[in-house]
Write a protein that holds these residues in place. Structure first.
Motif, mmCIF file in Angstrom:
data_model
loop_
_atom_site.group_PDB
_atom_site.id
_atom_site.type_symbol
_atom_site.label_atom_id
_atom_site.label_comp_id
_atom_site.label_asym_id
_atom_site.label_seq_id
_atom_site.Cartn_x
_atom_site.Cartn_y
_atom_site.Cartn_z
ATOM 1 N N ASP A 230 -6.840 6.203 -1.615
ATOM 2 C CA ASP A 230 -7.138 6.343 -0.197
ATOM 3 C C ASP A 230 -8.470 5.687 0.157
ATOM 4 O OD1 ASP A 230 -4.968 7.744 0.967
ATOM 5 O OD2 ASP A 230 -6.420 8.922 2.121
ATOM 6 N N ASP A 231 -9.485 5.980 -0.637
ATOM 7 C CA ASP A 231 -10.809 5.410 -0.382
ATOM 8 C C ASP A 231 -10.771 3.886 -0.438
ATOM 9 O OD1 ASP A 231 -11.807 7.920 -0.115
ATOM 10 O OD2 ASP A 231 -12.675 8.041 -2.123
ATOM 11 N N THR B 106 -20.573 -0.401 5.556
ATOM 12 C CA THR B 106 -19.884 0.837 5.221
ATOM 13 C C THR B 106 -20.307 1.998 6.115
ATOM 14 O OG1 THR B 106 -21.565 1.417 3.596
ATOM 15 C CG2 THR B 106 -19.686 0.136 2.824
ATOM 16 N N SER C 29 0.830 -1.211 0.000
ATOM 17 C CA SER C 29 0.000 0.000 0.000
ATOM 18 C C SER C 29 0.859 1.254 0.000
ATOM 19 C CB SER C 29 -0.895 0.036 1.246
ATOM 20 O OG SER C 29 -1.514 -1.202 1.446
ATOM 21 N N ASP D 221 -9.100 -1.802 4.635
ATOM 22 C CA ASP D 221 -8.826 -1.896 6.070
ATOM 23 C C ASP D 221 -10.059 -2.351 6.830
ATOM 24 O OD1 ASP D 221 -6.230 -1.171 5.837
ATOM 25 O OD2 ASP D 221 -6.563 0.968 6.202
ATOM 26 N N ARG D 222 -11.221 -1.885 6.364
ATOM 27 C CA ARG D 222 -12.452 -2.269 7.032
ATOM 28 C C ARG D 222 -12.844 -3.712 6.736
ATOM 29 N NH1 ARG D 222 -16.794 2.364 5.937
ATOM 30 N NH2 ARG D 222 -14.920 3.373 5.184
ATOM 31 N N LYS E 137 -6.693 10.249 -4.086
ATOM 32 C CA LYS E 137 -7.942 10.194 -3.320
ATOM 33 C C LYS E 137 -8.617 8.835 -3.470
ATOM 34 C CE LYS E 137 -11.674 11.996 -1.229
ATOM 35 N NZ LYS E 137 -12.624 10.898 -1.361
ATOM 36 N N LYS F 3 -8.990 2.420 2.525
ATOM 37 C CA LYS F 3 -9.852 2.512 3.708
ATOM 38 C C LYS F 3 -10.849 1.355 3.716
ATOM 39 C CE LYS F 3 -9.928 7.204 4.864
ATOM 40 N NZ LYS F 3 -10.339 8.448 4.236
ATOM 41 N N LEU F 4 -11.439 1.141 2.563
ATOM 42 C CA LEU F 4 -12.402 0.044 2.425
ATOM 43 C C LEU F 4 -11.733 -1.295 2.720
ATOM 44 C CD1 LEU F 4 -15.347 0.076 1.785
ATOM 45 C CD2 LEU F 4 -14.828 -0.118 -0.646
#
Lengths: 210, 210
Positions: A183-184, B203, A87, A190-191, A180, A187-188
DNA sequence: TAATTTATGTCACAGCATGACAGATGACAA
DNA sequence: TTGTCATCTGTCATGCTGTGACATAAATTA
């Protein structure tokens, strides 16, 4: 660097610029090697001494960027887990691309737009990805202490490649938008992913299992 | 079905068989359309009335299998989450491929072996995948109640596509090996992904977040 | 059997890609 | 500067891919 080498670099860049320009205005298929060569004022035969195919000239910028990515990845500290290193290498690559020679940056963006609207080139870019996949798997395996033939390193790299594919947005491009989007997606990820999913120790959670 | 249509199917299959045979013995690049046409005793021009390119004939079996996959996926019950439905559709596809006409099964296996040893075809197969990606994203979005333009459905599909890529083993092929490999990969995915990662509700875990 | 539709073969052609060879040009040493 | 060498380039010839146009042969239908 001697005159000969400078001329070669110059010709190569001129060919890339001419090709991208024609591809974007007329379309990839509608553009011939003859047209590209004529615009740079070299013989068509010379074109093939710089690029082995029409596809290669179109994909030369993304090929460069992948080399940058691999270099960034190899330079990540050993303390980072494989996925983290991947990443971070991706983020670093975008930064490097942005801070480079503006002419190079423009070539990259033009190629990106071209690839997006040309299915054949999209396939070619996938092939570039898969060519590097082996090197990536080897490096991930080394970090995990596993063998490159094992399932886990291949799994990690494939998941990451999948993430990379989501980053291809349609519409206007730009390094900021790319960053951007990345990044999104991260983030997804990581979740969605369990902590330690990319480590070899996860595969043997208990001595009794397996 | 009339004689004309039967002949067409016959010619088409003969072309595929001849092509795969030649590709596997001489190599993909070393085989010409003329050779394929000659072996089936049709004109080279006729070849292009059945397949738009040399690549298409080589990838016709995997293209079929992807259609089967999409059909299986569309048929999965609404109760299954997107990822579960995708996984089950994959398992079902392998079963369908195995239980089909043996001649079709053999074509599939030959093509699989050929693709593995031919980088250009591997890229082409990736393109097939990406062509179907749109349809897949749309169906996943429908199941999630999200929009196909959202990040989540694209994310789910890309992760799954990544998994599919890991399933390409090198070495001897066979439906049993494919099924085993798929099983291993899905097990690894279950261990790596958080429950509910593929659902839209994930989400927005809390009203305060975001 | 006659008329229609459709598949096939032949011919011509443009573009991609490569090998061979000769000429032009930069690199380098005397 | 000059001569030699290596290398880059252009020209020519060639094979393969893919397509359009048109005539022929075959199957379908009445």
């Amino acid at each position: 660097m001697g005159l000969r080498e400078r001329k070669k670099v110059q010709t190569r860049n001129a060919l890339i610029d001419a090709a991208l320009e024609l591809f974007l205005t007329q379309g990839y298929d509608a553009t011939t090697i003859d047209q590209i060569a004529a615009r740079v004022d070299v013989s068509p035969r010379t074109f093939f001494r710089y690029f082995s195919s029409k596809e290669e000239v179109a994909l030369s910028p993304p090929a460069d960027s992948q080399e940058i990515f691999l270099a960034e990845f190899a330079g990540r500290p050993e303390s980072e887990s494989p996925y983290t290193a991947l990443s971070q290498a991706m983020r670093a690559m975008i930064g490097t691309l942005r801070d480079r020679d503006p002419a190079e940056a423009e070539r990259f963006m033009k190629s990106r737009q071209l690839v997006e609207e040309t299915p054949h080139l999209l396939a070619g870019q996938m092939r570039l990805l898969m060519d590097n996949q082996k090197r990536l798997v080897a490096e991930v395996a080394r970090r995990q202490g596993t063998d490159a033939g094992d399932l886990l390193p291949q799994f990690v790299v494939s998941i990451f490649t999948g993430l990379g594919m989501v980053c291809h947005t349609s519409g206007p491009q730009g390094f900021d938008i790319m960053a951007k989007r990345l990044d999104d997606v991260l983030k997804l990820a990581d979740r969605s992913l369990r902590p330690g999913w990319d480590l070899a120790t996860m595969t043997v959670p208990s001595p009794a299992a397996g």
